[in-house]
Design a protein around this motif. Structure first.
Motif, PDB file in Angstrom:
ATOM      1  N   THR A  53       0.876  -1.118   0.025  1.00 46.88           N
ATOM      2  CA  THR A  53       0.002  -0.065   0.091  1.00 46.88           C
ATOM      3  C   THR A  53       0.830   1.366   0.117  1.00 46.88           C
ATOM      4  O   THR A  53       0.439   2.312  -0.646  1.00 46.88           O
ATOM      5  CB  THR A  53      -0.881   0.264   1.136  1.00 46.88           C
ATOM      6  OG1 THR A  53      -1.650   1.240   1.208  1.00 46.88           O
ATOM      7  CG2 THR A  53      -0.445  -0.129   2.530  1.00 46.88           C
ATOM      8  N   ASP A  54       1.871   1.381   0.765  1.00 50.83           N
ATOM      9  CA  ASP A  54       2.767   2.414   0.910  1.00 50.83           C
ATOM     10  C   ASP A  54       3.560   2.729  -0.411  1.00 50.83           C
ATOM     11  O   ASP A  54       3.686   3.708  -0.948  1.00 50.83           O
ATOM     12  CB  ASP A  54       3.996   2.319   1.958  1.00 50.83           C
ATOM     13  CG  ASP A  54       3.384   1.936   3.392  1.00 50.83           C
ATOM     14  OD1 ASP A  54       2.255   2.737   3.535  1.00 50.83           O
ATOM     15  OD2 ASP A  54       3.674   1.231   4.205  1.00 50.83           O
ATOM     16  N   VAL A  55       4.159   1.441  -1.091  1.00 55.36           N
ATOM     17  CA  VAL A  55       4.955   1.782  -2.224  1.00 55.36           C
ATOM     18  C   VAL A  55       3.926   2.174  -3.182  1.00 55.36           C
ATOM     19  O   VAL A  55       4.493   3.181  -3.924  1.00 55.36           O
ATOM     20  CB  VAL A  55       5.571   0.338  -2.439  1.00 55.36           C
ATOM     21  CG1 VAL A  55       6.392   0.303  -3.945  1.00 55.36           C
ATOM     22  CG2 VAL A  55       6.448  -0.245  -1.282  1.00 55.36           C
ATOM     23  N   VAL A  56       2.985   1.564  -3.545  1.00 52.11           N
ATOM     24  CA  VAL A  56       2.246   1.970  -4.506  1.00 52.11           C
ATOM     25  C   VAL A  56       1.309   3.298  -4.648  1.00 52.11           C
ATOM     26  O   VAL A  56       1.282   4.121  -5.531  1.00 52.11           O
ATOM     27  CB  VAL A  56       0.997   0.921  -5.003  1.00 52.11           C
ATOM     28  CG1 VAL A  56       1.721  -0.562  -5.229  1.00 52.11           C
ATOM     29  CG2 VAL A  56      -0.040   0.580  -4.160  1.00 52.11           C
ATOM     30  N   LEU A  57       1.199   3.864  -3.352  1.00 48.18           N
ATOM     31  CA  LEU A  57       0.609   5.083  -3.233  1.00 48.18           C
ATOM     32  C   LEU A  57       1.827   6.178  -3.525  1.00 48.18           C
ATOM     33  O   LEU A  57       1.446   7.133  -4.244  1.00 48.18           O
ATOM     34  CB  LEU A  57       0.151   5.109  -1.884  1.00 48.18           C
ATOM     35  CG  LEU A  57      -0.615   6.438  -1.553  1.00 48.18           C
ATOM     36  CD1 LEU A  57      -1.589   6.888  -2.405  1.00 48.18           C
ATOM     37  CD2 LEU A  57      -0.980   6.817   0.026  1.00 48.18           C
ATOM     38  N   GLU A  58       2.800   5.851  -3.230  1.00 52.97           N
ATOM     39  CA  GLU A  58       3.842   6.684  -3.595  1.00 52.97           C
ATOM     40  C   GLU A  58       4.408   6.986  -4.838  1.00 52.97           C
ATOM     41  O   GLU A  58       4.307   7.844  -5.645  1.00 52.97           O
ATOM     42  CB  GLU A  58       5.229   6.799  -2.802  1.00 52.97           C
ATOM     43  CG  GLU A  58       6.288   7.734  -2.849  1.00 52.97           C
ATOM     44  CD  GLU A  58       7.482   7.491  -2.321  1.00 52.97           C
ATOM     45  OE1 GLU A  58       7.871   6.282  -1.682  1.00 52.97           O
ATOM     46  OE2 GLU A  58       8.410   8.468  -2.320  1.00 52.97           O
ATOM     47  N   VAL A  59       4.278   5.500  -5.534  1.00 53.92           N
ATOM     48  CA  VAL A  59       4.546   5.522  -7.220  1.00 53.92           C
ATOM     49  C   VAL A  59       3.176   6.350  -7.722  1.00 53.92           C
ATOM     50  O   VAL A  59       3.654   7.090  -8.741  1.00 53.92           O
ATOM     51  CB  VAL A  59       4.605   4.075  -7.615  1.00 53.92           C
ATOM     52  CG1 VAL A  59       4.493   4.027  -9.030  1.00 53.92           C
ATOM     53  CG2 VAL A  59       6.060   3.667  -7.062  1.00 53.92           C
ATOM     54  N   SER A  60       2.233   6.223  -7.426  1.00 45.75           N
ATOM     55  CA  SER A  60       0.956   6.748  -7.916  1.00 45.75           C
ATOM     56  C   SER A  60       1.025   8.175  -7.845  1.00 45.75           C
ATOM     57  O   SER A  60       0.756   8.975  -8.836  1.00 45.75           O
ATOM     58  CB  SER A  60      -0.401   6.021  -7.330  1.00 45.75           C
ATOM     59  OG  SER A  60      -0.433   4.824  -7.474  1.00 45.75           O
ATOM     60  N   LYS A  61       1.696   8.713  -6.676  1.00 45.27           N
ATOM     61  CA  LYS A  61       1.622  10.249  -6.745  1.00 45.27           C
ATOM     62  C   LYS A  61       2.524  11.071  -7.701  1.00 45.27           C
ATOM     63  O   LYS A  61       2.224  11.921  -7.850  1.00 45.27           O
ATOM     64  CB  LYS A  61       1.908  10.523  -5.134  1.00 45.27           C
ATOM     65  CG  LYS A  61       0.620  10.241  -4.176  1.00 45.27           C
ATOM     66  CD  LYS A  61       0.913  10.907  -2.876  1.00 45.27           C
ATOM     67  CE  LYS A  61      -0.284  10.649  -1.857  1.00 45.27           C
ATOM     68  NZ  LYS A  61       0.038  10.904  -0.611  1.00 45.27           N
ATOM     69  N   ILE A  62       3.648   9.955  -7.687  1.00 50.62           N
ATOM     70  CA  ILE A  62       4.727  10.533  -8.597  1.00 50.62           C
ATOM     71  C   ILE A  62       4.121  10.606 -10.015  1.00 50.62           C
ATOM     72  O   ILE A  62       4.468  11.573 -10.779  1.00 50.62           O
ATOM     73  CB  ILE A  62       5.966   9.978  -8.266  1.00 50.62           C
ATOM     74  CG1 ILE A  62       6.319   9.981  -7.019  1.00 50.62           C
ATOM     75  CG2 ILE A  62       6.987  10.566  -9.210  1.00 50.62           C
ATOM     76  CD1 ILE A  62       7.742   9.022  -6.570  1.00 50.62           C
ATOM     77  N   VAL A  63       3.506   9.424 -10.471  1.00 46.65           N
ATOM     78  CA  VAL A  63       2.989   9.342 -11.673  1.00 46.65           C
ATOM     79  C   VAL A  63       2.105  10.493 -12.009  1.00 46.65           C
ATOM     80  O   VAL A  63       1.957  11.280 -13.075  1.00 46.65           O
ATOM     81  CB  VAL A  63       2.257   8.137 -12.082  1.00 46.65           C
ATOM     82  CG1 VAL A  63       1.506   7.989 -13.396  1.00 46.65           C
ATOM     83  CG2 VAL A  63       3.163   7.000 -11.670  1.00 46.65           C
ATOM     84  N   LYS A  64       1.130  10.706 -11.152  1.00 47.93           N
ATOM     85  CA  LYS A  64       0.132  11.985 -11.178  1.00 47.93           C
ATOM     86  C   LYS A  64       0.951  13.200 -11.303  1.00 47.93           C
ATOM     87  O   LYS A  64       0.773  13.951 -12.322  1.00 47.93           O
ATOM     88  CB  LYS A  64      -0.554  11.910  -9.853  1.00 47.93           C
ATOM     89  CG  LYS A  64      -1.510  13.293 -10.227  1.00 47.93           C
ATOM     90  CD  LYS A  64      -2.493  13.455  -8.964  1.00 47.93           C
ATOM     91  CE  LYS A  64      -3.364  14.896  -9.018  1.00 47.93           C
ATOM     92  NZ  LYS A  64      -4.251  15.105  -7.951  1.00 47.93           N
ATOM     93  N   LYS A  65       1.984  13.522 -10.676  1.00 49.34           N
ATOM     94  CA  LYS A  65       2.754  14.614 -10.819  1.00 49.34           C
ATOM     95  C   LYS A  65       3.398  14.810 -12.371  1.00 49.34           C
ATOM     96  O   LYS A  65       3.556  15.927 -12.779  1.00 49.34           O
ATOM     97  CB  LYS A  65       3.878  14.866  -9.714  1.00 49.34           C
ATOM     98  CG  LYS A  65       4.735  16.076  -9.927  1.00 49.34           C
ATOM     99  CD  LYS A  65       5.578  15.886  -8.761  1.00 49.34           C
ATOM    100  CE  LYS A  65       6.904  17.221  -8.655  1.00 49.34           C
ATOM    101  NZ  LYS A  65       7.924  16.516  -9.691  1.00 49.34           N
ATOM    102  N   LEU A  66       4.229  13.548 -12.626  1.00 48.01           N
ATOM    103  CA  LEU A  66       4.461  13.721 -14.053  1.00 48.01           C
ATOM    104  C   LEU A  66       3.762  14.198 -14.971  1.00 48.01           C
ATOM    105  O   LEU A  66       3.895  14.801 -16.108  1.00 48.01           O
ATOM    106  CB  LEU A  66       5.337  12.664 -13.971  1.00 48.01           C
ATOM    107  CG  LEU A  66       6.802  12.134 -13.187  1.00 48.01           C
ATOM    108  CD1 LEU A  66       7.205  10.726 -13.299  1.00 48.01           C
ATOM    109  CD2 LEU A  66       7.806  13.206 -13.764  1.00 48.01           C
ATOM    110  N   LEU A  67       2.561  13.418 -14.875  1.00 50.11           N
ATOM    111  CA  LEU A  67       1.555  13.442 -15.930  1.00 50.11           C
ATOM    112  C   LEU A  67       1.023  14.939 -15.953  1.00 50.11           C
ATOM    113  O   LEU A  67       0.555  15.507 -17.073  1.00 50.11           O
ATOM    114  CB  LEU A  67       0.494  12.356 -16.195  1.00 50.11           C
ATOM    115  CG  LEU A  67       0.875  10.883 -16.347  1.00 50.11           C
ATOM    116  CD1 LEU A  67      -0.184  10.100 -15.856  1.00 50.11           C
ATOM    117  CD2 LEU A  67       1.513  11.009 -17.608  1.00 50.11           C
ATOM    118  N   SER A  68       0.783  15.334 -14.686  1.00 46.59           N
ATOM    119  CA  SER A  68       0.032  16.529 -14.777  1.00 46.59           C
ATOM    120  C   SER A  68       1.121  18.005 -15.271  1.00 46.59           C
ATOM    121  O   SER A  68       0.693  18.710 -15.940  1.00 46.59           O
ATOM    122  CB  SER A  68      -0.097  16.953 -13.104  1.00 46.59           C
ATOM    123  OG  SER A  68      -0.897  16.249 -12.740  1.00 46.59           O
TER     124      SER A  68
END
Ligand code: ZN
Length: 359
Positions: free
Chosen positions: A203-218
């Motif tokens: 849960t911790d790993v995928v949440l952090e990865v997801s937030k970075i994906v969001k930032k990069l795509l935004s």
């Protein structure tokens, strides 16, 4: 004056990556004057003014460990080898072709490097720096000549900052405000997902990865929504409803694996889609990019899967497994933010490639 200075100082270039063994032609310009690999893992160079350098990285093979090298115009008189220490096996200065000087840094086989984040930064017209590794144990400086310019003090802090900003390789551009993505960090709240070596939680790993994906795509003008932003208990149907209700273009669920019997020798990455060529195409692009940033971790392939979230979403949907938290190789990487960033970068790149070529 300030502007002029800034321009000069902002020069940097990315390291060309050669995961196979191709070489690019080298452009001539000037020679290496001095070099030092410092105790903090930073390589500093002094060259003739405005030298045009080319840097390369090649993964280890049967004969050599990982190698990083820089080609300088101007021929070397005395090819030589210098014994390394710590993670460095050997440093070689040679002339691979007429009129070229090559500085090769060969790492010991077990050294873990992250060349995707490497940046060569120009400190000045004739000085360069690149951070190659973080020494775990004492590392003794190796070098020849004086790399510092006398009477030329440079504000180091601004370079460190700039280097961080430029830590990622270029991501493809897509039409601004045209695409929307739902990223679904798996599990959450009372459901931690897989628990790996040393208690690392999916849960911790995928949440952090997801937030970075969001930032990069935004940053690329893509509208991104996360199904969860923190540790909440979120069932599968609301995740699907959320994406369908938003009418997102694609849905990407991010997970990490665990093997039965918690086998440390099982590592690897895989990406699932449910049906349709669009889903398959998106899965392939993501899989290809996450493999690139996970050298040595097996390719478990792009597969059809019947997971609830990809089966019931209306848009092309994939579920990516970014490594085995129970695997020695994957877990050691996934516990580090630097690797989570690389994985996020790779997922973002796969998504942007999909948008630029398929949609
Ligand atoms: Zn999971």
């Amino acid at each position: 004056m300030t502007k002029f200075l800034n321009n000069k100082l902002c020069r940097y270039f990315s390291i060309l990556l050669f995961l196979n063994s191709a070489l690019l032609p080298v452009k001539p310009s000037s020679a290496l004057a001095a070099w030092a690999l410092k105790t903090n893992g930073v390589l500093e160079l002094r060259t003739k003014s405005n030298a045009n350098l080319k840097a390369y990285f090649q993964k280890a093979n049967q004969n050599y460990g990982d190698r990083f090298w820089i080609d300088f115009p101007g021929e070397l008189k005395n090819p030589r080898k210098i014994q390394g220490n710590g993670p460095i096996k050997e440093i070689r200065l040679g002339k691979p072709n007429n009129g070229i000087t090559r500085l090769v840094i060969e790492f010991k086989k077990e050294t873990y490097l992250s060349p995707l984040t490497w940046r060569m930064v120009a400190l000045d017209r004739n000085r360069w720096r690149i951070k190659l590794f973080t020494p775990k144990y004492s590392f003794k400086k190796i070098g020849e000549g004086t790399v510092e310019n006398r009477n030329n003090k440079v504000d180091r802090k601004s370079f460190y900052k700039r280097e961080k900003v430029n830590n990622y390789l270029e991501l493809p551009n897509v039409k601004q405000n045209r695409f929307s993505v739902v990223i679904d960090p798996g599990h959450g709240g009372p459901d931690p997902g897989a628990i790996g070596i040393g208690g690392i939680r999916e849960t911790d790993v995928v949440l952090e990865v997801s937030k970075i994906v969001k930032k990069l795509l935004s940053e690329k003008g893509v509208k991104v929504r996360l199904t969860r932003k923190n540790e909440i208990d979120l069932d599968l149907p609301p995740r699907v409803y959320f994406a369908n209700n938003l009418n997102a273009d694609i849905f990407v669920s991010i997970h990490a694996n665990a093997s039965r019997g918690r086998r440390r020798d099982i590592n690897g990455l895989e990406t699932f889609y449910y049906k349709g060529w669009r889903g398959r195409s998106l899965a392939k692009r993501i899989q290809k990019n996450i493999l690139k940033v996970s050298p040595g971790s097996p390719d478990r392939g792009v597969k059809q899967g019947r997971f609830y979230v990809i089966k019931n979403t209306d848009m092309p949907a994939v579920l990516v497994e970014i490594g085995f938290l129970t695997g020695r190789l994957d877990a050691r990487r996934l516990e580090k933010t630097a690797h989570r960033k690389r994985i996020a970068y790779a997922i973002a790149k796969g998504i942007l490639e999909y948008f630029s070529r398929v949609e």
